[in-house]
Design a protein around this motif. Structure first.
Motif, PDB file in Angstrom:
ATOM      1  N   GLU A   1      27.932  19.068  93.666  1.00 45.91           N
ATOM      2  CA  GLU A   1      27.462  18.088  94.635  1.00 45.91           C
ATOM      3  C   GLU A   1      26.493  18.726  95.629  1.00 45.91           C
ATOM      4  N   ALA A   2      26.782  19.969  96.045  1.00 42.18           N
ATOM      5  CA  ALA A   2      25.887  20.676  96.966  1.00 42.18           C
ATOM      6  C   ALA A   2      24.533  20.945  96.312  1.00 42.18           C
ATOM      7  N   ALA A   3      24.524  21.071  94.989  1.00 43.75           N
ATOM      8  CA  ALA A   3      23.280  21.305  94.253  1.00 43.75           C
ATOM      9  C   ALA A   3      22.540  20.005  93.942  1.00 43.75           C
ATOM     10  N   GLY A   4      23.122  18.860  94.327  1.00 44.71           N
ATOM     11  CA  GLY A   4      22.437  17.586  94.156  1.00 44.71           C
ATOM     12  C   GLY A   4      22.995  16.677  93.081  1.00 44.71           C
ATOM     13  N   PHE A   5      23.996  17.102  92.336  1.00 45.02           N
ATOM     14  CA  PHE A   5      24.601  16.259  91.301  1.00 45.02           C
ATOM     15  C   PHE A   5      25.432  15.163  91.950  1.00 45.02           C
ATOM     16  N   ARG A   6      25.479  14.004  91.295  1.00 39.97           N
ATOM     17  CA  ARG A   6      26.262  12.879  91.774  1.00 39.97           C
ATOM     18  C   ARG A   6      27.132  12.350  90.638  1.00 39.97           C
ATOM     19  N   PRO A   7      28.372  11.956  90.951  1.00 37.46           N
ATOM     20  CA  PRO A   7      29.215  11.331  89.924  1.00 37.46           C
ATOM     21  C   PRO A   7      28.580  10.021  89.469  1.00 37.46           C
ATOM     22  N   ILE A   8      28.695   9.729  88.189  1.00 38.29           N
ATOM     23  CA  ILE A   8      28.099   8.483  87.688  1.00 38.29           C
ATOM     24  C   ILE A   8      29.157   7.443  87.348  1.00 38.29           C
ATOM     25  N   GLY A   9      30.408   7.692  87.742  1.00 37.27           N
ATOM     26  CA  GLY A   9      31.457   6.704  87.546  1.00 37.27           C
ATOM     27  C   GLY A   9      32.156   6.785  86.202  1.00 37.27           C
ATOM     28  N   LYS A  10      31.675   7.609  85.313  1.00 36.04           N
ATOM     29  CA  LYS A  10      32.283   7.733  83.994  1.00 36.04           C
ATOM     30  C   LYS A  10      33.266   8.908  84.009  1.00 36.04           C
ATOM     31  N   THR A  11      34.472   8.656  83.556  1.00 37.68           N
ATOM     32  CA  THR A  11      35.465   9.725  83.435  1.00 37.68           C
ATOM     33  C   THR A  11      36.018   9.727  82.020  1.00 37.68           C
ATOM     34  N   GLU A  12      36.542  10.869  81.636  1.00 37.09           N
ATOM     35  CA  GLU A  12      37.139  11.023  80.320  1.00 37.09           C
ATOM     36  C   GLU A  12      38.382  11.881  80.482  1.00 37.09           C
ATOM     37  N   VAL A  13      39.376  11.648  79.659  1.00 36.51           N
ATOM     38  CA  VAL A  13      40.598  12.445  79.702  1.00 36.51           C
ATOM     39  C   VAL A  13      40.588  13.391  78.510  1.00 36.51           C
ATOM     40  N   TYR A  14      40.816  14.667  78.796  1.00 36.77           N
ATOM     41  CA  TYR A  14      40.878  15.698  77.760  1.00 36.77           C
ATOM     42  C   TYR A  14      42.325  16.153  77.610  1.00 36.77           C
ATOM     43  N   LYS A  15      42.761  16.301  76.382  1.00 34.27           N
ATOM     44  CA  LYS A  15      44.084  16.861  76.124  1.00 34.27           C
ATOM     45  C   LYS A  15      43.939  18.372  76.029  1.00 34.27           C
ATOM     46  N   MET A  16      44.501  19.040  77.021  1.00 33.30           N
ATOM     47  CA  MET A  16      44.465  20.494  77.094  1.00 33.30           C
ATOM     48  C   MET A  16      45.852  21.040  76.782  1.00 33.30           C
ATOM     49  N   PRO A  17      45.931  22.303  76.423  1.00 35.39           N
ATOM     50  CA  PRO A  17      47.257  22.894  76.229  1.00 35.39           C
ATOM     51  C   PRO A  17      48.136  22.789  77.478  1.00 35.39           C
ATOM     52  N   ALA A  18      47.511  22.678  78.644  1.00 33.16           N
ATOM     53  CA  ALA A  18      48.253  22.589  79.904  1.00 33.16           C
ATOM     54  C   ALA A  18      48.460  21.133  80.349  1.00 33.16           C
ATOM     55  N   GLY A  19      48.185  20.164  79.479  1.00 32.32           N
ATOM     56  CA  GLY A  19      48.361  18.754  79.823  1.00 32.32           C
ATOM     57  C   GLY A  19      47.058  17.976  79.712  1.00 32.32           C
ATOM     58  N   GLU A  20      47.073  16.740  80.182  1.00 24.04           N
ATOM     59  CA  GLU A  20      45.877  15.901  80.150  1.00 24.04           C
ATOM     60  C   GLU A  20      45.115  16.057  81.462  1.00 24.04           C
ATOM     61  N   TRP A  21      43.811  16.309  81.348  1.00 24.63           N
ATOM     62  CA  TRP A  21      42.963  16.511  82.517  1.00 24.63           C
ATOM     63  C   TRP A  21      41.852  15.482  82.520  1.00 24.63           C
ATOM     64  N   GLU A  22      41.592  14.913  83.695  1.00 23.06           N
ATOM     65  CA  GLU A  22      40.498  13.968  83.853  1.00 23.06           C
ATOM     66  C   GLU A  22      39.209  14.725  84.158  1.00 23.06           C
ATOM     67  N   CYS A  23      38.132  14.314  83.513  1.00 22.60           N
ATOM     68  CA  CYS A  23      36.829  14.936  83.691  1.00 22.60           C
ATOM     69  C   CYS A  23      35.853  13.903  84.234  1.00 22.60           C
ATOM     70  N   ILE A  24      35.147  14.261  85.293  1.00 24.63           N
ATOM     71  CA  ILE A  24      34.155  13.390  85.919  1.00 24.63           C
ATOM     72  C   ILE A  24      32.777  13.756  85.385  1.00 24.63           C
ATOM     73  N   GLU A  25      32.046  12.775  84.972  1.00 30.19           N
ATOM     74  CA  GLU A  25      30.675  12.967  84.502  1.00 30.19           C
ATOM     75  C   GLU A  25      29.756  12.941  85.720  1.00 30.19           C
ATOM     76  N   MET A  26      28.826  13.894  85.789  1.00 28.04           N
ATOM     77  CA  MET A  26      27.885  13.972  86.902  1.00 28.04           C
ATOM     78  C   MET A  26      26.468  14.098  86.355  1.00 28.04           C
ATOM     79  N   GLU A  27      25.496  13.725  87.184  1.00 30.40           N
ATOM     80  CA  GLU A  27      24.099  13.868  86.777  1.00 30.40           C
ATOM     81  C   GLU A  27      23.230  14.226  87.969  1.00 30.40           C
ATOM     82  N   LEU A  28      22.108  14.822  87.619  1.00 31.82           N
ATOM     83  CA  LEU A  28      21.067  15.153  88.591  1.00 31.82           C
ATOM     84  C   LEU A  28      19.754  14.661  88.011  1.00 31.82           C
ATOM     85  N   VAL A  29      19.120  13.734  88.708  1.00 29.90           N
ATOM     86  CA  VAL A  29      17.808  13.244  88.286  1.00 29.90           C
ATOM     87  C   VAL A  29      16.765  14.218  88.834  1.00 29.90           C
ATOM     88  N   LEU A  30      15.926  14.720  87.943  1.00 29.93           N
ATOM     89  CA  LEU A  30      14.942  15.741  88.334  1.00 29.93           C
ATOM     90  C   LEU A  30      13.617  15.123  88.765  1.00 29.93           C
TER      91      LEU A  30
END
Length: 166
Positions: free
Chosen positions: A137-166
């Protein structure tokens, strides 16, 4: 700081920064698939990708030539070169919290724009990795509202999609 082409000898140093399984999964989303990492695991992971011309691993070096960070840039869509994606973003743990990650990500975004002629950069960050999200976020990326859940060996983790328009 200077971004340079990744070298095979960088692998051992980068792999040494991953001290526990949680850090491994936060960094690689389990794409390497084993812990602890050996010094050559990054090279083995990158080998089939490097010759594709759609995968650009970079390392960040300080003024004395010491590696201090790493990331890769890839083209996620084979038919669209205007969007690139950052992955495996990492800073030497000793150097975190001082703006080095932000600077490296901003330099990589400049490379994406000025060298690769990209108009957008995307990345994913796990919700349990607040320091990485703050860096992006400090580098200018913004969340785009899309999330995905990944199944990890340590459980399910939510991942936030971010983008930076150049």
């Amino acid at each position: 700081m200077e971004l340079k082409k990744y070298r095979e000898e960088d692998s051992q140093i980068i792999c040494s920064w991953i001290k526990d399984e949680k850090s491994l999964y936060q960094w690689s989303a389990n794409r390497i698939g084993k812990f602890p990492l050996s010094g050559n695991d990054l090279n083995e992971n990158y080998a089939p990708l490097i010759n594709s011309k759609r995968f650009i691993p970079l390392s960040a070096f300080d003024d004395n030539g010491n590696i201090m960070g790493h990331l890769y840039i890839r083209y996620p869509d084979k038919d669209n070169d205007s969007i690139v994606r950052f992955g495996f973003v990492i800073i030497d743990p000793v150097l975190r919290g001082h703006g080095n990650g932000k600077k490296m990500v901003q330099m990589a975004a400049g490379y994406a724009k000025n060298v690769l002629d990209a108009s957008k950069v995307t990345l994913g960050v796990f919700t349990n990795n607040n320091s990485a999200r703050h860096c992006y976020e400090a580098a200018g990326f913004r969340p785009i509202g899309k999330t995905e859940v990944y199944k990890m060996p340590a459980g399910e983790w939510e991942c936030i999609e971010m983008e930076l328009v150049l």
